[in-house]
Motif scaffolding. Structure first.
Motif, short mmCIF file in Angstrom:
data_model
loop_
_atom_site.label_atom_id
_atom_site.label_comp_id
_atom_site.label_asym_id
_atom_site.label_seq_id
_atom_site.Cartn_x
_atom_site.Cartn_y
_atom_site.Cartn_z
N GLU A 29 0.83 -1.20 0.00
CA GLU A 29 0.00 0.00 0.00
C GLU A 29 0.86 1.26 0.00
O GLU A 29 0.56 2.24 -0.69
N ALA A 30 1.94 1.24 0.78
CA ALA A 30 2.82 2.41 0.87
C ALA A 30 3.51 2.69 -0.46
O ALA A 30 3.65 3.86 -0.86
N ASN A 59 0.87 4.06 -2.86
CA ASN A 59 0.51 5.41 -2.43
C ASN A 59 1.57 6.41 -2.88
O ASN A 59 1.24 7.52 -3.34
N ILE A 76 -4.20 4.33 3.40
CA ILE A 76 -3.60 4.78 4.66
C ILE A 76 -4.19 4.02 5.86
O ILE A 76 -3.44 3.57 6.74
N ILE A 136 -2.48 0.73 6.13
CA ILE A 136 -1.11 0.84 6.66
C ILE A 136 -1.15 1.01 8.17
O ILE A 136 -0.36 0.40 8.90
N PHE A 152 4.85 8.27 9.80
CA PHE A 152 4.67 9.26 8.75
C PHE A 152 5.29 10.59 9.17
O PHE A 152 5.04 11.08 10.27
N MET A 168 7.39 7.83 4.61
CA MET A 168 6.90 6.73 5.44
C MET A 168 8.10 5.87 5.83
O MET A 168 8.86 5.44 4.95
#
Length: 449
Positions: free
Chosen positions: A258-259, A262, A330, A333, A342, A351
């Protein structure tokens, strides 16, 4: 539940839908519209939810300006055993949004006030228009116009779409005067966008031991390559005791994926700065250009309010199932890492995920599935479908991964995961060891001979 400043209920699909969506697009937090639930929160359901979903997408595409594509998501859900639709609307970056047929007037512009969509005063319309973001990747003309998109077309075909001759217009890859924009440049087969994944020996940047460069190609392909590279680095260390087999990844694979996505989707490319990925002995740092979007607070960011910086990229990444739904990244995460991971500045978001101590202490892969199984080796298996390869890569990264974790990582349901795993097992690439408390073992050697 009752209606709020961010929640709207509609018993059925009605003529006023565009008005409600525009109000949320113009609201700094966006909002959610439920179709099939009345104002009192009672579920009525929809007799043809699939048909209504297509009608909604078509109406929002054609009746709202500027384009809202990439700024809304339609999800089919069940409530009290009945089908309903959930429309997630992000706060738009090009306010004021309005009804196409009425233009930027009080009759065409709306804003969310309390639990209602109200006409926007002309003064507010003028002020928002004056602040409208013009320096976006959709409005910047690409430095090259001899662009080709073979890679992007292949990714769309693999996802079940066929891009026609008007794909550049439909995907908003053109400027107002019909030239390729910077979004098109990022997604083209060849460009000068270079993405680096650096690896250091210790916890500082002194001893660089590996530098991998991706890019100069379609941004979707570069994203997938970075995901695969970091997945290989996210080793699964195994310690076998008398009682159990203990495994630990350096970082949670779901949060990590996901990070990465993103960072690619929300990066500010207007200054030609790209995301950066750095792997240290004790952590991984993922840095993207651009601070918080204008009007979005840290609290709203952490709560999953979505203000897509690059709606064109968001739309394409959603089409290709790299993004599950608006605002989901987010919070997913935060299920594994705290808000302290963050760091925001005016120009960057970083991140930082600290490595799992158990994985560091083991000092390398001592057993299990990951030894020698690379993403390239899995990609070379012609007998597997694209989705089956994605499932196998997640298993390669974590041999104790659960059906639910695979489902979350790929944005599909658990029954679909079960079907893919059964198919992989039947083709001889996967073996289950130790039953429900055991682990997966990948067997590529005999199948690749």
């Amino acid at each position: 539940m009752t209606e709020t400043n961010r929640i709207e209920y509609k018993r059925e699909l009605s003529d006023g839908l565009e008005k409600e969506v525009i109000a949320f697009l113009n609201y700094r937090e966006g909002g959610i519209i439920y179709i099939g639930i009345d104002k009192n929160g009672n579920t009525y359901g929809l007799p043809d939810a699939d048909g209504d979903q297509l009608k909604i997408k078509d109406r929002l595409k054609n009746n709202i300006r500027p384009s809202a594509l990439g700024l809304f998501d339609i999800v089919s859900e069940e409530s009290d055993g009945k089908h309903i639709l959930k429309i997630i609307v992000a706060s738009g970056p090009e306010k004021p949004y309005h009804l196409k047929k009425y233009g930027m007037s009080e009759k065409g512009c709306f804003i969310r006030l309390g639990s209602a969509a109200e006409p926007m005063p002309q003064k507010m319309i003028d002020e928002l228009f004056a602040k409208r973001t013009r320096n976006s990747i959709s409005k910047i003309k690409a430095s090259r116009q001899d662009l080709t998109f073979s890679q992007l077309k292949i990714y769309y075909q693999e996802s079940g779409y066929n891009l026609g001759n008007s794909f550049a217009k439909n995907l908003e890859l053109l400027t107002e005067d019909g030239l390729y924009n910077y979004a098109a440049y990022l997604l083209a087969d060849k460009n000068n966008t270079s993405i680096k994944v650096a690896k250091y020996l210790s916890s500082n940047r002194i001893d660089l031991i590996e530098s991998n460069e991706y890019g100069h190609e379609c941004l979707v392909k570069a994203t997938k390559q970075v995901i695969d590279k970091v997945a290989v680095e996210n080793r699964t260390n195994t310690k076998i005791t008398a009682k159990e087999r203990q495994q630990a990844n350096l970082w949670n694979p779901i949060a990590l994926r996901e990070a990465i996505i993103n960072a690619f989707v929300h990066n500010d490319y207007t200054n030609e700065i790209v995301p950066k990925f750095e792997i240290f002995a004790d952590r991984i740092e993922i840095t993207s250009a651009g601070g918080l979007p204008e009007g979005l607070s840290k609290q709203e960011f952490f709560e999953g309010f979505s203000v897509p910086r690059n709606k064109e990229l968001m739309r394409i990444f959603k089409d290709l199932e790299l993004v599950e739904q608006l605002g989901s990244g987010i919070p997913r995460i935060l299920e594994h890492y705290g808000k302290e991971s963050f760091v925001f500045s005016d120009n960057f978001l970083r991140m930082t995920f600290v490595a799992n101590e158990a994985a560091i202490e083991e000092g390398g892969v001592t057993g299990g599935v990951t030894g020698g199984v690379t993403s390239d080796a899995i990609d070379a298996i012609e007998a597997l479908t694209k989705r089956q390869k994605e499932v196998l890569k997640l298993i390669a990264a974590n041999s104790s991964v659960t059906y639910n974790e695979v489902a979350e990582a790929l944005g599909i349901n658990e029954s679909a995961v079960g079907k893919h795993i059964t198919a992989i097992k039947n083709k001889g690439f996967l073996i289950r060891q130790g039953g429900t408390q055991g682990y997966w073992e990948i067997n590529l050697d005999k199948n690749l001979k």
